[in-house]
Design a protein around this motif. Structure first.
Motif, PDB file in Angstrom:
ATOM      1  N   UNK A 167       0.602  -1.065  -0.064  1.00 47.92           N
ATOM      2  CA  UNK A 167       0.129   0.562  -0.400  1.00 47.92           C
ATOM      3  C   UNK A 167       0.782   1.599  -0.025  1.00 47.92           C
ATOM      4  N   UNK A 168       1.919   0.803   0.330  1.00 44.92           N
ATOM      5  CA  UNK A 168       3.080   2.044   0.252  1.00 44.92           C
ATOM      6  C   UNK A 168       4.439   1.851   0.856  1.00 44.92           C
ATOM      7  N   UNK A 169       5.449   2.236  -0.280  1.00 50.32           N
ATOM      8  CA  UNK A 169       7.009   1.354   0.016  1.00 50.32           C
ATOM      9  C   UNK A 169       7.269   1.710   1.455  1.00 50.32           C
ATOM     10  N   UNK A 170       7.292   2.856   1.847  1.00 52.89           N
ATOM     11  CA  UNK A 170       7.897   2.806   3.083  1.00 52.89           C
ATOM     12  C   UNK A 170       7.205   2.821   4.246  1.00 52.89           C
ATOM     13  N   UNK A 171       6.485   1.995   4.452  1.00 51.64           N
ATOM     14  CA  UNK A 171       4.794   1.565   4.941  1.00 51.64           C
ATOM     15  C   UNK A 171       4.341   2.905   5.365  1.00 51.64           C
ATOM     16  N   UNK A 176      -1.587  11.772   2.622  1.00 56.56           N
ATOM     17  CA  UNK A 176      -1.311  12.950   1.709  1.00 56.56           C
ATOM     18  C   UNK A 176      -2.620  12.699   0.519  1.00 56.56           C
ATOM     19  N   UNK A 177      -2.746  11.853   0.309  1.00 58.41           N
ATOM     20  CA  UNK A 177      -3.766  11.347  -0.989  1.00 58.41           C
ATOM     21  C   UNK A 177      -5.012  11.306  -1.140  1.00 58.41           C
ATOM     22  N   UNK A 178      -5.504  12.057  -1.557  1.00 54.70           N
ATOM     23  CA  UNK A 178      -7.069  13.130  -1.693  1.00 54.70           C
ATOM     24  C   UNK A 178      -8.413  11.677  -1.000  1.00 54.70           C
ATOM     25  N   UNK A 179      -8.182  10.586  -1.621  1.00 55.75           N
ATOM     26  CA  UNK A 179      -8.250   9.490  -1.595  1.00 55.75           C
ATOM     27  C   UNK A 179      -8.836   8.431   0.117  1.00 55.75           C
ATOM     28  N   UNK A 180      -7.588   9.169   0.488  1.00 52.64           N
ATOM     29  CA  UNK A 180      -7.704   8.434   1.648  1.00 52.64           C
ATOM     30  C   UNK A 180      -7.813   9.494   3.391  1.00 52.64           C
ATOM     31  N   UNK A 248      -1.163  15.602  -2.457  1.00 52.18           N
ATOM     32  CA  UNK A 248      -0.747  14.623  -3.600  1.00 52.18           C
ATOM     33  C   UNK A 248       1.313  14.514  -2.793  1.00 52.18           C
ATOM     34  N   UNK A 249       1.814  13.514  -3.397  1.00 55.49           N
ATOM     35  CA  UNK A 249       3.185  13.734  -3.187  1.00 55.49           C
ATOM     36  C   UNK A 249       3.626  15.549  -3.334  1.00 55.49           C
ATOM     37  N   UNK A 250       3.555  15.965  -4.364  1.00 55.91           N
ATOM     38  CA  UNK A 250       3.886  17.373  -4.349  1.00 55.91           C
ATOM     39  C   UNK A 250       3.223  18.275  -3.117  1.00 55.91           C
TER      40      UNK A 250
END
Length: 373
Positions: A167-171, A176-180, A248-250
């Motif tokens: 779900x996330x490479x760094x766990x 930071x994602x709008x759908x979460x 988002x990431x940015x």
């Protein structure tokens, strides 16, 4: 089998699960006593009345077999309840239990660890949900914060959801994602569902459920407080960011380096924030913005002091119009991106600061969920 027996045995099972072993024993005894053959009645002349059917020769051997079979069923059911009672009475080890579990719903699947305190005997207890930071896991986070040690002393449950690497490479929790960031979807829904699942499995006090986290976990804790204020009575955010500060990431990197306006959906639950003023990973201004979502226009009371371990801190206390504390902000001077007062047994800890675990628990247990909030 008569209805009275079934009712009493069902009541015995319910009382056992509720932890009322004395009541359960009484119910079992009443059930078995009521199932015994009643003595023959006497008429007004003192003569014995009709024999019970199972002793009446006119009843025949079949009647005797029916009663024998009924007695066996009674005995078997009594033994089943006794077995279940014994299983529920098995003591939790004096150090408590740290068990592994998994939760799946429409939002996905996540593993978790759950600490069950040794003082749990079926009574309603509080639950603290702890969200780890990036690269961490439940065992690491539990060791660093010492939350299980506190639960051992005070009798409360601790739930540590584990972020999946797929779900996330760094766990990291995907704050930071709008759908979460919304109720009913993504990781907030999954974590709320996991919390409710644990509440169903154990007797958790629904008015005393809390959530706290570090870094990405702190940011997700803020989101959970924002999206599920009917579930979490209070929130603890350590080195985190306010709900909706990135999409988002940015924008996440922008917020982490200099803060960003929060986008909460309404008044947040009572919130306590810890943040090191030398944090170069998540800018300290984010802690101030987290507090603002709960404090609103309230003016703070300031307290400056030094922890027993050496770090100075400034504590800001915010009250509502009625004098109730609705937010606290602890700025730990000289501290970086680490759990204040934590143990070196875990990662991202700073043993010199004031004890964030103790202060969060104090704050949590001063707040219970208000119905209709």
């Amino acid at each position: 089998m008569n209805a009275s027996f079934q009712r009493l045995m069902a009541e015995a099972t319910r009382l056992t699960r509720a932890g009322d072993l004395q009541g359960a024993t009484a119910a079992i005894q009443a059930a078995l006593g009521g199932a015994s053959a009643q003595p023959a009645s006497n008429d007004s002349q003192g003569n014995a009345g009709p024999l019970p059917s199972f002793l009446d020769p006119l009843g025949g051997p079949d009647a005797k077999r029916q009663v024998w079979g009924r007695s066996c069923v009674i005995d078997i059911e009594a033994r089943e309840v006794e077995t279940e009672t014994q299983a529920l009475m098995q003591p939790v080890p004096r150090t408590g239990q740290f068990i592994t579990g998994s939760h799946t719903d429409s939002a996905g699947t996540r593993e978790y660890k759950l600490y069950v305190p040794p003082g749990y005997h079926g009574q309603a207890l509080p639950l603290v949900v702890m969200l780890h930071g990036c690269t961490q896991n439940p065992d690491d986070f539990a060791a660093g914060t010492g939350m299980n040690d506190a639960a051992l002393e005070r009798d409360f449950f601790v739930l540590y959801p584990a972020q999946a690497q797929n779900a996330n490479a760094s766990r990291c929790w995907n704050w930071f994602k709008h759908n979460h960031q919304r109720r009913g979807g993504g990781e907030p829904a999954l974590l709320a569902g996991m919390t409710r699942d644990v509440m169903k499995r154990y007797n958790i006090d629904p008015h005393r459920v809390y959530v706290a986290g570090l870094s990405a976990g702190g940011a997700m804790a803020a989101i959970l407080g924002d999206t599920y204020p009917d579930l979490f009575a209070a929130v603890g955010v350590h080195s985190g960011l306010p709900s909706g500060s990135a999409t988002d990431v940015k924008s996440a990197f922008t917020a982490m380096k200099g803060g960003a306006a929060a986008a909460s959906t309404g008044p947040a639950p009572p919130t306590i924030v810890f943040h090191g003023d030398q944090d170069t990973t998540v800018h300290p201004v984010n802690g101030e913005q987290v507090v603002a979502a709960s404090a609103g226009a309230a003016r703070p009371e300031l307290e400056r002091a030094r922890s027993d371990n050496g770090r100075e801190y400034t504590r800001r206390i915010y009250r509502d119009a009625g004098g109730r504390v609705i937010a606290e902000h602890w700025a730990v001077h000289g501290a970086g991106h680490a759990w204040s007062g934590g143990s070196a047994r875990g990662s991202y800890t700073d043993a010199k600061g004031p004890d964030a675990t103790e202060e969060m628990l104090r704050f949590f247990f001063e707040n219970a969920l208000r119905t209709g909030r």
